[in-house]
Design a protein around this motif. Sequence first.
Motif, PDB file in Angstrom:
ATOM      1  N   GLU A 136      40.639  47.539  37.865  1.00 25.06           N
ATOM      2  CA  GLU A 136      40.487  47.955  40.010  1.00 25.06           C
ATOM      3  C   GLU A 136      39.319  47.895  40.351  1.00 25.06           C
ATOM      4  O   GLU A 136      38.736  47.490  41.557  1.00 25.06           O
ATOM      5  CB  GLU A 136      41.781  48.092  40.058  1.00 25.06           C
ATOM      6  N   LEU A 137      38.676  49.037  40.258  1.00 28.51           N
ATOM      7  CA  LEU A 137      37.157  49.371  40.378  1.00 28.51           C
ATOM      8  C   LEU A 137      36.050  47.897  40.363  1.00 28.51           C
ATOM      9  O   LEU A 137      35.291  47.701  41.412  1.00 28.51           O
ATOM     10  CB  LEU A 137      36.496  50.643  40.103  1.00 28.51           C
ATOM     11  N   ILE A 138      36.345  47.293  39.086  1.00 28.79           N
ATOM     12  CA  ILE A 138      35.411  45.862  39.003  1.00 28.79           C
ATOM     13  C   ILE A 138      36.122  44.695  39.766  1.00 28.79           C
ATOM     14  O   ILE A 138      34.943  44.316  40.488  1.00 28.79           O
ATOM     15  CB  ILE A 138      35.463  45.849  37.424  1.00 28.79           C
ATOM     16  N   HIS A 139      36.973  45.006  40.072  1.00 27.35           N
ATOM     17  CA  HIS A 139      37.519  43.531  40.448  1.00 27.35           C
ATOM     18  C   HIS A 139      37.336  43.751  42.034  1.00 27.35           C
ATOM     19  O   HIS A 139      36.470  42.726  42.870  1.00 27.35           O
ATOM     20  CB  HIS A 139      38.837  43.810  40.874  1.00 27.35           C
ATOM     21  N   ASN A 163      28.759  34.598  38.657  1.00 23.52           N
ATOM     22  CA  ASN A 163      29.893  34.627  40.085  1.00 23.52           C
ATOM     23  C   ASN A 163      31.198  34.649  39.362  1.00 23.52           C
ATOM     24  O   ASN A 163      31.993  33.391  39.873  1.00 23.52           O
ATOM     25  CB  ASN A 163      28.864  33.858  40.960  1.00 23.52           C
ATOM     26  N   GLN A 164      31.364  34.419  38.346  1.00 17.50           N
ATOM     27  CA  GLN A 164      33.001  34.696  37.223  1.00 17.50           C
ATOM     28  C   GLN A 164      33.876  35.511  38.703  1.00 17.50           C
ATOM     29  O   GLN A 164      33.398  36.223  38.719  1.00 17.50           O
ATOM     30  CB  GLN A 164      32.329  35.005  36.046  1.00 17.50           C
ATOM     31  N   LYS A 165      35.066  34.276  38.718  1.00 16.36           N
ATOM     32  CA  LYS A 165      36.123  35.195  39.123  1.00 16.36           C
ATOM     33  C   LYS A 165      36.991  36.218  38.505  1.00 16.36           C
ATOM     34  O   LYS A 165      37.368  36.084  37.484  1.00 16.36           O
ATOM     35  CB  LYS A 165      36.804  33.698  39.651  1.00 16.36           C
ATOM     36  N   ILE A 166      36.694  37.219  39.919  1.00 13.01           N
ATOM     37  CA  ILE A 166      37.208  38.774  38.624  1.00 13.01           C
ATOM     38  C   ILE A 166      38.937  38.548  39.244  1.00 13.01           C
ATOM     39  O   ILE A 166      39.639  38.286  40.136  1.00 13.01           O
ATOM     40  CB  ILE A 166      36.875  39.775  38.932  1.00 13.01           C
TER      41      ILE A 166
END
Length: 166
Positions: A136-139, A163-166
């Motif tokens: 969640e923090l990474i997101h 720029n990958q989607k999380i």
Amino acid sequence: MSDKIGLFAGSFDPVTNGHVDIIKRASRLFDKLYIGVFYNKEKSGLFDPASRQKMLAEALEGIGNIEVITAQDSLAVAIARHHQVTHLVRGLRNAQDLEYEANLAFFNSQLAHEIETVFLLTALNYRYLSSSRVRELIHFKADIRPYVPYSVLKEVEKIFENNQKI
């Protein structure tokens, strides 16, 4: 006397400092300790299994008696038997973990009575730490440095650089 061989299995998506602490402590209890990156292909995680294995291996460098392995769609006891494991290692943060883990231990003992489950209490400073909170923090691109080993930080930086989607 035969060797004591442990297996500490989880998704490790991603590995946290709490996992590393349990692994270091467990490594002192066993002649050999397998760290099993278990994953289910039906579930999508943040990191692919190869990345999880790499992050774990880097985070655990210098611990001589461990080996990081992966397993897909297998019961822990099946993997344990394959590697001649004598003990399954599980970490406990709280009473909820105990209830969940006790249930697993019951079924594991029914399936493989020769393999004992041992529980290690999480160090107090990692009691509230979980991979899901770190994801969640990474997101939200929050600072995860206090919670994960450097190997995870490197992988997260790659995600953001590409720029990958999380």
